[in-house]
Design an enzyme around this catalytic site. Structure first.
Site, PDB file in Angstrom:
ATOM      1  N   PHE A 163       0.853  -1.340   0.016  1.00 29.30           N
ATOM      2  CA  PHE A 163      -0.153   0.188  -0.191  1.00 29.30           C
ATOM      3  C   PHE A 163       0.693   1.415  -0.096  1.00 29.30           C
ATOM      4  O   PHE A 163      -0.032   2.377  -0.476  1.00 29.30           O
ATOM      5  CB  PHE A 163      -0.870   0.062   1.314  1.00 29.30           C
ATOM      6  CG  PHE A 163      -0.245   0.366   2.417  1.00 29.30           C
ATOM      7  CD1 PHE A 163      -0.060   2.006   2.653  1.00 29.30           C
ATOM      8  CD2 PHE A 163       0.326  -0.530   3.587  1.00 29.30           C
ATOM      9  CE1 PHE A 163       0.594   2.231   3.951  1.00 29.30           C
ATOM     10  CE2 PHE A 163       0.803  -0.121   4.539  1.00 29.30           C
ATOM     11  CZ  PHE A 163       1.107   1.131   5.007  1.00 29.30           C
ATOM     12  N   LYS A 187      -1.006  -6.784  -9.634  1.00 25.09           N
ATOM     13  CA  LYS A 187      -2.283  -6.576  -8.357  1.00 25.09           C
ATOM     14  C   LYS A 187      -1.667  -5.675  -7.534  1.00 25.09           C
ATOM     15  O   LYS A 187      -0.811  -5.619  -6.721  1.00 25.09           O
ATOM     16  CB  LYS A 187      -2.309  -8.151  -8.010  1.00 25.09           C
ATOM     17  CG  LYS A 187      -3.696  -7.967  -6.813  1.00 25.09           C
ATOM     18  CD  LYS A 187      -3.614  -8.854  -5.880  1.00 25.09           C
ATOM     19  CE  LYS A 187      -2.697  -8.457  -4.549  1.00 25.09           C
ATOM     20  NZ  LYS A 187      -3.224  -7.195  -3.871  1.00 25.09           N
ATOM     21  N   GLU A 190      -4.830  -3.864  -2.180  1.00 28.74           N
ATOM     22  CA  GLU A 190      -6.290  -3.484  -1.989  1.00 28.74           C
ATOM     23  C   GLU A 190      -6.649  -2.187  -1.288  1.00 28.74           C
ATOM     24  O   GLU A 190      -7.640  -1.763  -1.306  1.00 28.74           O
ATOM     25  CB  GLU A 190      -7.038  -4.649  -1.345  1.00 28.74           C
ATOM     26  CG  GLU A 190      -6.479  -5.062  -0.156  1.00 28.74           C
ATOM     27  CD  GLU A 190      -5.243  -5.860   0.067  1.00 28.74           C
ATOM     28  OE1 GLU A 190      -4.441  -5.798  -0.833  1.00 28.74           O
ATOM     29  OE2 GLU A 190      -5.223  -6.885   0.886  1.00 28.74           O
ATOM     30  N   ARG A 191      -5.604  -1.769  -0.399  1.00 26.89           N
ATOM     31  CA  ARG A 191      -5.823  -0.499   0.207  1.00 26.89           C
ATOM     32  C   ARG A 191      -5.570   0.927  -0.584  1.00 26.89           C
ATOM     33  O   ARG A 191      -6.220   1.846  -0.140  1.00 26.89           O
ATOM     34  CB  ARG A 191      -5.105  -0.565   1.564  1.00 26.89           C
ATOM     35  CG  ARG A 191      -5.469  -1.819   2.568  1.00 26.89           C
ATOM     36  CD  ARG A 191      -4.938  -1.705   3.761  1.00 26.89           C
ATOM     37  NE  ARG A 191      -3.337  -2.359   3.595  1.00 26.89           N
ATOM     38  CZ  ARG A 191      -2.762  -2.629   4.673  1.00 26.89           C
ATOM     39  NH1 ARG A 191      -2.729  -2.245   5.767  1.00 26.89           N
ATOM     40  NH2 ARG A 191      -1.644  -3.416   4.305  1.00 26.89           N
ATOM     41  N   SER A 240       4.977  -6.998   3.064  1.00 30.74           N
ATOM     42  CA  SER A 240       5.519  -7.360   4.474  1.00 30.74           C
ATOM     43  C   SER A 240       5.970  -8.814   4.513  1.00 30.74           C
ATOM     44  O   SER A 240       6.127  -9.427   3.378  1.00 30.74           O
ATOM     45  CB  SER A 240       4.461  -7.517   5.266  1.00 30.74           C
ATOM     46  OG  SER A 240       3.452  -8.552   5.027  1.00 30.74           O
ATOM     47  N   CYS A 295       9.671   1.242   3.781  1.00 36.46           N
ATOM     48  CA  CYS A 295      10.431   0.313   4.061  1.00 36.46           C
ATOM     49  C   CYS A 295      12.082   0.933   4.234  1.00 36.46           C
ATOM     50  O   CYS A 295      13.043  -0.058   4.520  1.00 36.46           O
ATOM     51  CB  CYS A 295      10.647  -0.885   2.838  1.00 36.46           C
ATOM     52  SG  CYS A 295      11.279  -0.222   1.620  1.00 36.46           S
ATOM     53  N   GLU A 397       9.140  -4.583  13.087  1.00 36.61           N
ATOM     54  CA  GLU A 397       8.779  -3.426  12.004  1.00 36.61           C
ATOM     55  C   GLU A 397       7.396  -3.041  12.354  1.00 36.61           C
ATOM     56  O   GLU A 397       6.398  -3.725  12.246  1.00 36.61           O
ATOM     57  CB  GLU A 397       8.759  -4.043  10.579  1.00 36.61           C
ATOM     58  CG  GLU A 397       8.373  -3.014   9.571  1.00 36.61           C
ATOM     59  CD  GLU A 397       8.170  -3.524   8.039  1.00 36.61           C
ATOM     60  OE1 GLU A 397       7.401  -4.584   8.189  1.00 36.61           O
ATOM     61  OE2 GLU A 397       8.607  -2.810   7.221  1.00 36.61           O
TER      62      GLU A 397
HETATM   63  P1  NAD Z   1       1.386  -6.683   2.965  1.00 36.24           P
HETATM   64  O1  NAD Z   1       2.026  -7.641   2.830  1.00 36.24           O
HETATM   65  O2  NAD Z   1       0.151  -6.830   3.888  1.00 36.24           O
HETATM   66  O3  NAD Z   1       0.603  -6.719   1.407  1.00 36.24           O
HETATM   67  C1  NAD Z   1       1.547  -6.365   0.317  1.00 36.24           C
HETATM   68  C2  NAD Z   1       0.662  -7.078  -0.878  1.00 36.24           C
HETATM   69  O4  NAD Z   1       0.656  -8.576  -0.636  1.00 36.24           O
HETATM   70  C3  NAD Z   1      -0.788  -6.728  -1.075  1.00 36.24           C
HETATM   71  O5  NAD Z   1      -0.964  -6.723  -2.407  1.00 36.24           O
HETATM   72  C4  NAD Z   1      -1.394  -7.777  -0.388  1.00 36.24           C
HETATM   73  O6  NAD Z   1      -2.689  -7.935  -1.092  1.00 36.24           O
HETATM   74  C5  NAD Z   1      -0.595  -9.105  -0.854  1.00 36.24           C
HETATM   75  N1  NAD Z   1      -0.636 -10.115   0.340  1.00 36.24           N
HETATM   76  C6  NAD Z   1      -0.702  -9.940   1.796  1.00 36.24           C
HETATM   77  N2  NAD Z   1      -0.572 -10.978   2.344  1.00 36.24           N
HETATM   78  C7  NAD Z   1      -0.375 -11.973   1.644  1.00 36.24           C
HETATM   79  C8  NAD Z   1       0.285 -13.204   1.701  1.00 36.24           C
HETATM   80  N3  NAD Z   1       0.127 -13.908   2.811  1.00 36.24           N
HETATM   81  N4  NAD Z   1       0.476 -13.883   0.605  1.00 36.24           N
HETATM   82  C9  NAD Z   1       0.450 -13.378  -0.650  1.00 36.24           C
HETATM   83  N5  NAD Z   1       0.048 -11.851  -0.793  1.00 36.24           N
HETATM   84  C10 NAD Z   1      -0.101 -11.210   0.123  1.00 36.24           C
HETATM   85  O7  NAD Z   1       2.051  -5.240   2.963  1.00 36.24           O
HETATM   86  P2  NAD Z   1       1.713  -3.695   2.957  1.00 36.24           P
HETATM   87  O8  NAD Z   1       1.197  -3.538   4.574  1.00 36.24           O
HETATM   88  O9  NAD Z   1       0.782  -3.472   2.050  1.00 36.24           O
HETATM   89  O10 NAD Z   1       2.936  -3.089   2.858  1.00 36.24           O
HETATM   90  C11 NAD Z   1       3.919  -2.747   3.930  1.00 36.24           C
HETATM   91  C12 NAD Z   1       4.874  -3.692   3.962  1.00 36.24           C
HETATM   92  O11 NAD Z   1       5.548  -3.826   2.709  1.00 36.24           O
HETATM   93  C13 NAD Z   1       5.943  -3.106   4.789  1.00 36.24           C
HETATM   94  O12 NAD Z   1       6.341  -4.567   5.602  1.00 36.24           O
HETATM   95  C14 NAD Z   1       7.042  -2.719   4.210  1.00 36.24           C
HETATM   96  O13 NAD Z   1       8.322  -2.642   4.783  1.00 36.24           O
HETATM   97  C15 NAD Z   1       6.959  -3.516   2.895  1.00 36.24           C
HETATM   98  N6  NAD Z   1       7.618  -2.888   1.749  1.00 36.24           N
HETATM   99  C16 NAD Z   1       8.779  -3.316   1.377  1.00 36.24           C
HETATM  100  C17 NAD Z   1       9.678  -2.760   0.418  1.00 36.24           C
HETATM  101  C18 NAD Z   1      10.832  -3.307  -0.016  1.00 36.24           C
HETATM  102  O14 NAD Z   1      11.218  -2.788  -0.956  1.00 36.24           O
HETATM  103  N7  NAD Z   1      11.440  -3.888   0.935  1.00 36.24           N
HETATM  104  C19 NAD Z   1       8.998  -1.592  -0.012  1.00 36.24           C
HETATM  105  C20 NAD Z   1       7.813  -1.070   0.323  1.00 36.24           C
HETATM  106  C21 NAD Z   1       7.093  -1.707   1.171  1.00 36.24           C
END
Ligand code: NAD
Length: 496
Positions: A163, A187, A190-191, A240, A295, A397
């Site tokens: 998101f 994809k 969703e947020r 995440s 991140c 985190e």
């Molecule tokens: P999230 O993991 O909740 O969701 C990310 C995406 O994965 C969404 O599209 C979601 O629908 C999908 N998703 C959620 N759970 C899943 C699962 N179990 N299996 C497969 N897909 C799944 O993350 P978020 O809250 O949207 O984003 C924040 C997180 O992203 C933080 O942990 C942040 O550190 C990380 N992030 C990392 C980077 C990087 O470059 N390392 C960059 C941006 C954000």
């Protein structure tokens, strides 16, 4: 947004549904599951996302697969021209895209503009496809035998996004993949799915043929369906840590190429010889920019020796002054967090931290400079001092505006504290000493390092290179790694 429309039998009338895209057609699937999209600064519902079914995912993948053979045959120089046109459109719609990000994410307009800029830089990088895809050739590898390396696209690639960067992270993925000759199914989170819809509309307007970019919406089930679909050759994931690990494992189980970028806990080491004023500015913007939802956000300051007291005092003063409110308000320094649940989760960390023996210097639950609307998801900047390195404040985190200070006697201990982390996304040192900076660079176990820089974000032509639990895979996002990830190599050995 022309394509947003309401189906009469959907719940919450009056709130537009977010469309998906398959084969150049915008569709609002007859979904069983819907999720609401909010403006986090007001708490207002701004859209509803229909979660794609297995059939919707299959339709998007099939559309991408159908578009692939023709797209692959388009010469890279013409694919590059699509990127030039796209870049121009993104520039023309720059402000509108920034506003869209602020509206669905909450970050300030200045932060949203910086995000769009970073996204455009990836498109500019992707426009170099003809050069980036060059092969290699060696004559006479044996008598009369020549060898050549040819770089070819993979086919259909899927991208799953978080998101927190509604424009930049989709733009890390599909422009490079498409410029390399692949077709794509995106994809978005969703947020925060609205900006991605606009990015796709502009991509079509730039001349992307039908099916080259497709869009499906939903949560983990939709992500998993994409990963499992036999038509998808490779998966780019950002999110995440648990989700990244899941996607990595699932993709491997299905024999897919995968890059999965996960969460982070970034340490900022401050040496006693650091320029205090510059360091405080850099640390505050690293920790509290985008309300800590990055991140690359610094979330643990490791204060070395006697710098602790003056540093904590200066951090408290600077962070205490931050104005929190709606991102469109030019007086505002920090926006809301993404959802009420995120605010409550962060408040839980503050509550437990305060009981842990750490010193709660600034409590974001009672921030005095909050000027946002009542319904927003507000959390002010929070600062803890004397945090134990093993405490959850220093290890988890939190993904919110919470900064923890761990005090250590020397640089070796500071590096050891940072290296205890299961994550290895980024780390920074603030110092005037080349020797300290060199020891830091040499010893730290993280992939993106800042030296007197608080957010060590690589530019588009370098890889975004997290380590440890911040990354699962081999080839990172963007730069030459991105090109290698989205291409396969053919080795041709010939004798005539
Ligand atoms: P999230 O993991 O909740 O969701 C990310 C995406 O994965 C969404 O599209 C979601 O629908 C999908 N998703 C959620 N759970 C899943 C699962 N179990 N299996 C497969 N897909 C799944 O993350 P978020 O809250 O949207 O984003 C924040 C997180 O992203 C933080 O942990 C942040 O550190 C990380 N992030 C990392 C980077 C990087 O470059 N390392 C960059 C941006 C954000």
């Amino acid at each position: 947004m022309a394509q947003l429309r309401l189906e009469r039998d959907e719940p919450a009338p009056g709130v537009p549904a977010v469309p998906g895209l398959a084969g150049g057609r915008w569709i609002t699937p007859a979904a069983e599951r819907w999720e609401l999209v909010y403006n986090p600064a007001t708490g207002e519902v701004i859209a509803r996302v229909p979660f794609a079914t297995g059939a919707d995912v299959a339709a998007a993948v099939e559309a991408a697969a159908a578009a692939y053979p023709a797209w692959r045959r388009v010469p890279p120089v013409e694919r590059a021209r699509l990127m030039f046109r796209y870049r121009d459109l993104l520039e023309r719609h720059f402000e509108e895209l920034a506003l869209s990000i602020t509206r669905e994410h909450g970050k300030t307009l200045a932060e949203a503009r910086a995000e769009v800029r970073r996204g455009i830089e990836v498109v500019e990088f992707a426009a170099g496809a003809p050069t980036l895809m060059l092969g290699e050739m060696a004559e006479d590898v044996a008598r009369g035998i020549d060898s050549e390396l040819v770089r070819v696209p993979l086919g259909v690639v899927a991208g799953i996004c978080p998101f927190n960067f509604p424009a930049m992270i989709p733009l890390w993925m599909f422009p490079i993949a498409v410029a390399c000759g692949n077709t794509f199914v995106l994809k978005p989170s969703e947020r925060t799915p609205l900006t991605a819809v606009r990015l796709a509309e502009l991509f079509l307007e730039a001349g992307a043929p039908e099916g080259v970019l497709n869009l499906v919406h939903g949560g983990r089930e939709v992500a998993n369906a994409l990963v499992a679909h036999p038509g998808v050759k490779a998966v780019s994931f950002v999110g995440s840590q648990p989700a990244a690990q899941n996607v990595y494992a699932e993709a491997a189980r299905h024999g897919k190429r995968v890059q999965a970028l996960g969460g982070a806990k970034n340490h900022l080491i401050v040496m006693p010889d650091a320029d205090l004023e510059a360091t405080v500015g850099a640390v505050v913007s690293s920790a509290f920019g985008s309300a800590g939802q990055r991140c690359l956000a610094g979330s643990v300051v490791v204060a070395v020796g006697e710098v602790g007291d003056p540093l904590v005092a200066a951090l408290a003063e600077a962070a205490g002054k931050l104005v929190v409110g709606e991102g469109t308000d030019p007086q505002v320094d920090m926006g809301p967090v993404i959802r009420a649940e995120a605010r409550d989760r962060i408040a839980g960390y503050i509550e437990r931290g305060a009981r842990s023996g750490a010193a709660l210097v600034l409590d974001g639950r009672k921030h005095p400079h909050l000027r946002g609307p009542e319904g927003g998801f507000w959390m002010g900047p929070t600062l803890f001092d004397h945090v134990q390195p093993g405490h959850e404040l220093a290890c988890d985190e939190i993904f919110g505006p919470v900064l923890s200070v761990v005090r250590v006697p020397d640089l070796d201990t500071a590096i050891a504290v940072a290296n205890r982390s299961r994550y290895g996304n980024a780390a920074s040192i603030f110092t005037r000493s080349g020797a300290a900076a060199r020891a830091f660079r040499y010893g730290i176990e993280a992939g993106m390092l800042g030296i007197n820089v608080g957010v060590a974000a690589p530019m588009a032509w370098f890889p975004f290179s997290g380590w440890k639990a911040s990354f699962y895979g081999d080839l990172h996002a963007t730069g030459k790694d991105g090109v290698r990830f989205y291409t396969e190599v053919k080795m041709v050995t010939s004798r005539w």
